[in-house]
Every structure is written in structure tokens, then in C-alpha cells.
Design a protein around this motif. Structure first.
Motif, PDB file in Angstrom:
ATOM      1  N   ASP A 147      36.338 -26.912   2.778  1.00  0.00           N
ATOM      2  CA  ASP A 147      37.068 -26.367   3.931  1.00  0.00           C
ATOM      3  C   ASP A 147      38.084 -27.369   4.473  1.00  0.00           C
ATOM      4  O   ASP A 147      39.208 -27.010   4.818  1.00  0.00           O
ATOM      5  N   GLU A 148      37.687 -28.636   4.511  1.00  0.00           N
ATOM      6  CA  GLU A 148      38.626 -29.652   4.988  1.00  0.00           C
ATOM      7  C   GLU A 148      39.800 -29.778   4.015  1.00  0.00           C
ATOM      8  O   GLU A 148      40.960 -29.958   4.428  1.00  0.00           O
ATOM      9  N   ALA A 149      39.502 -29.627   2.725  1.00  0.00           N
ATOM     10  CA  ALA A 149      40.566 -29.732   1.710  1.00  0.00           C
ATOM     11  C   ALA A 149      41.554 -28.563   1.815  1.00  0.00           C
ATOM     12  O   ALA A 149      42.731 -28.715   1.489  1.00  0.00           O
ATOM     13  N   VAL A 150      41.090 -27.424   2.257  1.00  0.00           N
ATOM     14  CA  VAL A 150      42.006 -26.289   2.470  1.00  0.00           C
ATOM     15  C   VAL A 150      42.825 -26.537   3.734  1.00  0.00           C
ATOM     16  O   VAL A 150      44.024 -26.247   3.797  1.00  0.00           O
ATOM     17  N   ARG A 151      42.160 -27.120   4.742  1.00  0.00           N
ATOM     18  CA  ARG A 151      42.809 -27.305   6.037  1.00  0.00           C
ATOM     19  C   ARG A 151      43.955 -28.327   5.981  1.00  0.00           C
ATOM     20  O   ARG A 151      44.988 -28.143   6.617  1.00  0.00           O
ATOM     21  N   HIS A 172      35.896 -19.410  -8.686  1.00  0.00           N
ATOM     22  CA  HIS A 172      35.757 -18.840  -7.348  1.00  0.00           C
ATOM     23  C   HIS A 172      36.439 -19.740  -6.311  1.00  0.00           C
ATOM     24  O   HIS A 172      37.179 -19.265  -5.446  1.00  0.00           O
ATOM     25  N   ALA A 173      36.207 -21.067  -6.443  1.00  0.00           N
ATOM     26  CA  ALA A 173      36.814 -22.006  -5.484  1.00  0.00           C
ATOM     27  C   ALA A 173      38.340 -21.925  -5.589  1.00  0.00           C
ATOM     28  O   ALA A 173      39.047 -21.911  -4.571  1.00  0.00           O
ATOM     29  N   ALA A 174      38.842 -21.865  -6.821  1.00  0.00           N
ATOM     30  CA  ALA A 174      40.292 -21.820  -7.019  1.00  0.00           C
ATOM     31  C   ALA A 174      40.881 -20.546  -6.406  1.00  0.00           C
ATOM     32  O   ALA A 174      41.929 -20.574  -5.748  1.00  0.00           O
ATOM     33  N   ARG A 175      40.167 -19.453  -6.592  1.00  0.00           N
ATOM     34  CA  ARG A 175      40.646 -18.157  -6.085  1.00  0.00           C
ATOM     35  C   ARG A 175      40.667 -18.157  -4.556  1.00  0.00           C
ATOM     36  O   ARG A 175      41.638 -17.721  -3.929  1.00  0.00           O
ATOM     37  N   GLY A 199      54.528 -26.951  -2.037  1.00  0.00           N
ATOM     38  CA  GLY A 199      53.593 -26.686  -3.119  1.00  0.00           C
ATOM     39  C   GLY A 199      52.266 -27.354  -2.851  1.00  0.00           C
ATOM     40  O   GLY A 199      52.141 -28.225  -1.981  1.00  0.00           O
ATOM     41  N   VAL A 200      51.248 -26.932  -3.616  1.00  0.00           N
ATOM     42  CA  VAL A 200      49.917 -27.516  -3.505  1.00  0.00           C
ATOM     43  C   VAL A 200      49.221 -27.242  -4.826  1.00  0.00           C
ATOM     44  O   VAL A 200      49.574 -26.284  -5.525  1.00  0.00           O
ATOM     45  N   ALA A 201      48.253 -28.112  -5.183  1.00  0.00           N
ATOM     46  CA  ALA A 201      47.516 -27.861  -6.422  1.00  0.00           C
ATOM     47  C   ALA A 201      46.039 -28.096  -6.172  1.00  0.00           C
ATOM     48  O   ALA A 201      45.656 -28.929  -5.337  1.00  0.00           O
ATOM     49  N   ALA A 213      43.550 -20.441  -3.375  1.00  0.00           N
ATOM     50  CA  ALA A 213      44.877 -19.826  -3.516  1.00  0.00           C
ATOM     51  C   ALA A 213      45.109 -18.781  -2.426  1.00  0.00           C
ATOM     52  O   ALA A 213      46.216 -18.653  -1.888  1.00  0.00           O
ATOM     53  N   ALA A 214      44.059 -18.052  -2.077  1.00  0.00           N
ATOM     54  CA  ALA A 214      44.224 -16.996  -1.077  1.00  0.00           C
ATOM     55  C   ALA A 214      44.373 -17.572   0.333  1.00  0.00           C
ATOM     56  O   ALA A 214      45.121 -17.043   1.143  1.00  0.00           O
TER      57      ALA A 214
END
Ligand code: NAD
Length: 500
Positions: free
Chosen positions: A397-401, A420-423, A411-413, A426-427
Motif C-alpha cells: 500500500d505504501e508503494a502504491v501511495r 494479482h499485485a501487478a493488476r 510513468g511508473v513500473a 496498475a488499476a
């Protein structure tokens, strides 16, 4: 000394009393000077565009596409010359300069199919005897203002689509590496493009303001740094123009605990340090999730960085070359000092790097920081150099934030083996272009390029169908051909017609 002039109405035009230095960053020497134009220079390009554009718009799209086919062949035939010229002014290595040209050519390939992209929509029988159809028409004259870091690709993103759609186009390239844009315009002429449809005017803020204020220029596409992008967007739209303005970036690479770390290290080395980090889709921030991942990554990353070879742009074994000029070298080194002062752990320090025989070149060695924190100014801002900052995250969650809350959103990778984590990532992530195990997710030409937040002002993206939309306006026609016999055809109608 070589002089670089404007290219207006199919000819070289020397116009303007001010000049800019064009450096060879590998040698640290001025190699040419570019003439900086004025509003009067721009007017010459606009006059030529106004004279030529109606006939170009009336040329059927297949014939316009054939110019693109010819241009593609000419660029391929001149690839070595173009790449050497590009590398000598920008500083990127020759192989990378070829990539810059090739990515632009891929947009030209998309433009070879422009007749298909311009087909309108048609509804037969939308009402009794009524058909509705739409057409995409060119805007007239468009302009492009481009950055130094992709002097071939970004001009081609813009002028390829604009011209294929039937517009005339005026390009104001970066004054730091202006030669390749002029060569591209010369090759477009050789490919059969009528004079006046593509002009190149050189200049700085004075020329940019003249473009933004010119009544006859209907749309402006900009790529460069964010403050300028915002300025271009505000002034251009205030003058009633259509504007797309792409800005800077600070792209994050998220490394999940299950990622293939050997692959990540290879990808990071190229994406963080390639082209001396002077790419808007570079990966200057790496976010390992969990301290174990961070430790394992760092152990592999440091030796990989030690193996990087920094060299002059013509060195075939160099991984990357100098940064663009002395001021930028100083700026990058200042950011390295700032990050250290803010408390980042300077693991590899690239400052003070010199190359034997090229002591005046603008080189910065690869630099790695660990334990960088989100509140650091050096993290919040774009460095645009060969500097990789590691920001450790405790959880997914912190990595998404982190990238989602960062002011830039180009961009981001994410690197993971977990679909599932990748999906999910991305969303949820608040960024315009996402790579899944792909470090530099620049979309292919028939998709579309564009960042979010401070990386992109305006609504439509570059190239692909978004580009076609940007460079055209839609006209929708509702038509009825009465047979002349029905009495109803002659009734007066005071109520808005509906399909009820
Ligand atoms: P820049 O903003 O300095 O220059 C871009 C263009 O704007 C040039 O043509 C320049 O002449 C003009 N310009 C500069 N100062 C101006 C001013 N005060 N008023 C009006 N016009 C001005 O950018 P740069 O250093 O050439 O390029 C690097 C920047 O571009 C980085 O921030 C990078 O991230 C960004 N970039 C973004 C993308 C993207 O697609 N988002 C792509 C490539 C580069």
C-alpha cells in the motif's frame, strides 16, 4: 563556426540578431551557433503556412501518407548521419541516438495509415430520410515546442501526426540541439512535402511567446519542464488555442519481494542511468518493498553500478555519455549535495567524474542514494541526471501511495511475479503510464503517450488516435434529401426536432 539557421518555406533563412551556443557536451566546447528568431521570423513561417495549407488539406489522405512513406525511407537511409549529428549536440551515445530517431519513425509509420484514422462515422436513417455523418478536419496551422532530450523523436511525434492530418506545422526545437530538427524538415521536403507545410524556427522565450500569441496558430503542443509547460498551457489557452503541454517526471520503480532481482538490476541500470538520466521516462526512484528486498537489491545494484562505463557519445562501449551542458552538470551535482544534506545515504557518489582526454566534458558518474525519505526536496523535484534514489517502503500500500502522491505522474513500473499485485497496482496508481516488469513503459506509436498531474497539462495525449484528435476538429453533418412530394417537408417547425 557552423551556423544553424531557420528552415522556412523550404529554404534556409538567416533571421535574427541574437545567437545561442550549441555545445559538444563530450568535449565541453561550443561547436556551432544557432540564430535566435523573433516575431518577425515567425511571421514568415506563418505566411508560408497560410499560403500552403489549404492545398495540403485538400490533398487526399493517401497522397499525404505517401510523403510519410518516402520520409521514413529517407530517414532510414540517413540514419547514421542523423544519429552522429544528434549525439554530437545532445551527448547521448550513438546507439541511443538511433533509438531516439527510431521511436520517432514509429510514429511516422503510424502516420502512413492516416487515411484509416481519419475516416469519419456515418449513421444512415438517423431519422426519416435523415443521415448523420462526421468528418475530421485539420485545424490549420499547429506549432510544436520541444525539449533538448529527444531532438528527433518528440518533433516527429508532433509534426508527423499534425501534417498527416492536413495541417501546416511550425516547429520551435530546443536551442541546445537544433540541427537534427532542421535535417528532418529538409528530408520532409525531399520526401515530397510542399514548401511552407513544415517550417523550423529557432529561438528562446521570445519566439515561444510569439507562437503563443499568434492568432493564426490554432494549436500548440509542448514538451519540456513542468513550470514552462504550465506557462505554455495558461498563455496558449488564454489566447483561445488548443494546448497539450507535457512536463517533467520523477518515475518510480516498485520492487516487490518476489521480483526477479537480477532482471530488476539490469533494467534499473539502463532506466536510471541510460542517456545520463535525461529521459522523461527514466526511473530515478526505486522503491523496494520490505527491508529484506532493499538489502538484497542493494547488494546486487552496487556492483552493477560499478561496472557502468561512462564515455564520449561516439564510444561504442559506453553505457551513457555526458549531460547536456555545464549548468546542468552543476545542477545535478547540487541535487546530490542536497540529498546528502537532507539525510540520504550516499552509497555511490558520481560527482567530480572526469574522463581522460575529455576533461572539459560534462560528465557525471552514476550516483546511488539509499534511505531517501518522501519529504526530501531532492525526492520531490526532478533531478534529470544519473542519480538513483532508493526509498524503502514497508508495504504494498505504501508503494502504491508514493508515486500516487508524488507531484509528477508520468510513468511508473512494478517488478513482481504476482499477477494479482501487478493488476491491483496498475488499476490504483495515480500515474499516466504503467510498466509491469517493463522499466520504461513508453507506449508504442499506435497507442498514446502522456503523463498526469504536473507531467501533463491539457486533455489529449501525443500520437496514436489521441494525437489525431488533438490535430483535428470534428464536424458533424445531419442531412436530409426530401423527395419534394411530401407535404410535411414544407411545414414550419417551431419545436426543436427530436427523435421521439
Ligand atoms: P525546457 O522546459 O527548458 O525547454 C523546453 C522548451 O521550452 C525549449 O524549446 C525551450 O526553448 C523552451 N523554453 C525554455 N524556457 C522557456 C521560457 N522561460 N519560456 C518559454 N519557453 C521556454 O526543457 P528541457 O530542459 O529542454 O527538457 C527537459 C525537460 O523536459 C525535463 O523536465 C523532462 O522531464 C521534460 N520532458 C518531458 C517529456 C514528457 O513527455 N513528459 C518528454 C521529454 C522531456
Amino acid at each position: 563556426m557552423r551556423s544553424i539557421e531557420h528552415f522556412i518555406n523550404g529554404s534556409s533563412v538567416a533571421d535574427g540578431t541574437r545567437h545561442g551556443d550549441v555545445w559538444n557536451p563530450s568535449q565541453g566546447e561550443v561547436q556551432a551557433r544557432v540564430t535566435l528568431g523573433t516575431a518577425a521570423t515567425l511571421q514568415k513561417a506563418v505566411d508560408a503556412a497560410n499560403a500552403a495549407q489549404p492545398a495540403w488539406a485538400a490533398t487526399n489522405p493517401q497522397r499525404r501518407a505517401r510523403v510519410m512513406f518516402n520520409f521514413k525511407a529517407l530517414v532510414e537511409a540517413n540514419m547514421n548521419e542523423l544519429a552522429e549529428l544528434l549525439a554530437s549536440e545532445h551527448g547521448k551515445v550513438i546507439a541511443d541516438a538511433k533509438g531516439d530517431i527510431q521511436r520517432g519513425l514509429e510514429v511516422i509509420e503510424f502516420c502512413c495509415g492516416i487515411p484509416h484514422a481519419l475516416k469519419g462515422e456515418y449513421t444512415q436513417g438517423a431519422g426519416p430520410g435523415i443521415d448523420v455523418y462526421s468528418m475530421r478536419q485539420p485545424l490549420g496551422i499547429g506549432a510544436g515546442i520541444t525539449p533538448f532530450n529527444f531532438p528527433a523523436m518528440i518533433p516527429m511525434w508532433m509534426f508527423g501526426v499534425a501534417i498527416a492530418c492536413g495541417n501546416a506545422f511550425i516547429l520551435k526545437p530546443s536551442e541546445r540541439d537544433p540541427s537534427v530538427p532542421v535535417r528532418l524538415a529538409e528530408l520532409m521536403k525531399e520526401a515530397g512535402l510542399p514548401d511552407g507545410i513544415l517550417s523550423v524556427v529557432h529561438g528562446d522565450k521570445e519566439m515561444v511567446d510569439a507562437i503563443l500569441d499568434h492568432h493564426d496558430i490554432k494549436a500548440v503542443s509542448f514538451v519540456g519542464s513542468s513550470d514552462i509547460a504550465q506557462y505554455i498551457y495558461s498563455r496558449g489557452t488564454a489566447n483561445g488555442k488548443r494546448v497539450q503541454a507535457f512536463g517533467g517526471a520523477k518515475n518510480h520503480g516498485i520492487v516487490m519481494p518476489d521480483a526477479d532481482l537480477d532482471q530488476v538490476v539490469n533494467d534499473l541500470a539502463g532506466a536510471a542511468f541510460g542517456s545520463a538520466g535525461e529521459r522523461c521516462m527514466a526511473l530515478p526512484v526505486v522503491v523496494p518493498v520490505g527491508d529484506d528486498t532493499a538489502a538484497a537489491l542493494r547488494e546486487k545494484l552496487v556492483p552493477a553500478i560499478d561496472k557502468l562505463r561512462v564515455g564520449i557519445s561516439t564510444d561504442p562501449d559506453a553505457h551513457y555519455g555526458p549531460v547536456v551542458n555545464e549548468a546542468h552538470k552543476q545542477r545535478v551535482e547540487n541535487y546530490i549535495q542536497m540529498c546528502a544534506d537532507e539525510g540520504g545515504e550516499l552509497v555511490v557518489d558520481g560527482r567530480g567524474f572526469t574522463l581522460q582526454g575529455h576533461e572539459k566534458g560534462f560528465f557525471v558518474g552514476p550516483t546511488l542514494f539509499d534511505h531517501v525519505k518522501p519529504h526530501f526536496k531532492s525526492y520531490q523535484e526532478e533531478i534529470f541526471g544519473p542519480v538513483l534514489q532508493m526509498v524503502r517502503a514497508d508495504s504494498f500500500d505504501e508503494a502504491v501511495r508514493l508515486p500516487s502522491e508524488h507531484p509528477y505522474g508520468n510513468g511508473v513500473a512494478i517488478f513482481t511475479r504476482n499477477g494479482h499485485a501487478a493488476r491491483e497496482f496498475a488499476a490504483r496508481v495515480n500515474v499516466g503510464m504503467v510498466g509491469v516488469n517493463v522499466p520504461i513503459p513508453v507506449p508504442v506509436a499506435y497507442h498514446t503517450f502522456g503523463g498526469w498531474k504536473r507531467s501533463g497539462f491539457g486533455d489529449t495525449n501525443q500520437h496514436g488516435m489521441e494525437g489525431v484528435k488533438f490535430w483535428t476538429k470534428v464536424k458533424t453533418i445531419t442531412q436530409k434529401w426530401p423527395d419534394g412530394s411530401a407535404a410535411g417537408d414544407h411545414k414550419e417547425a417551431f419545436v426543436i426536432p427530436t427523435m421521439a
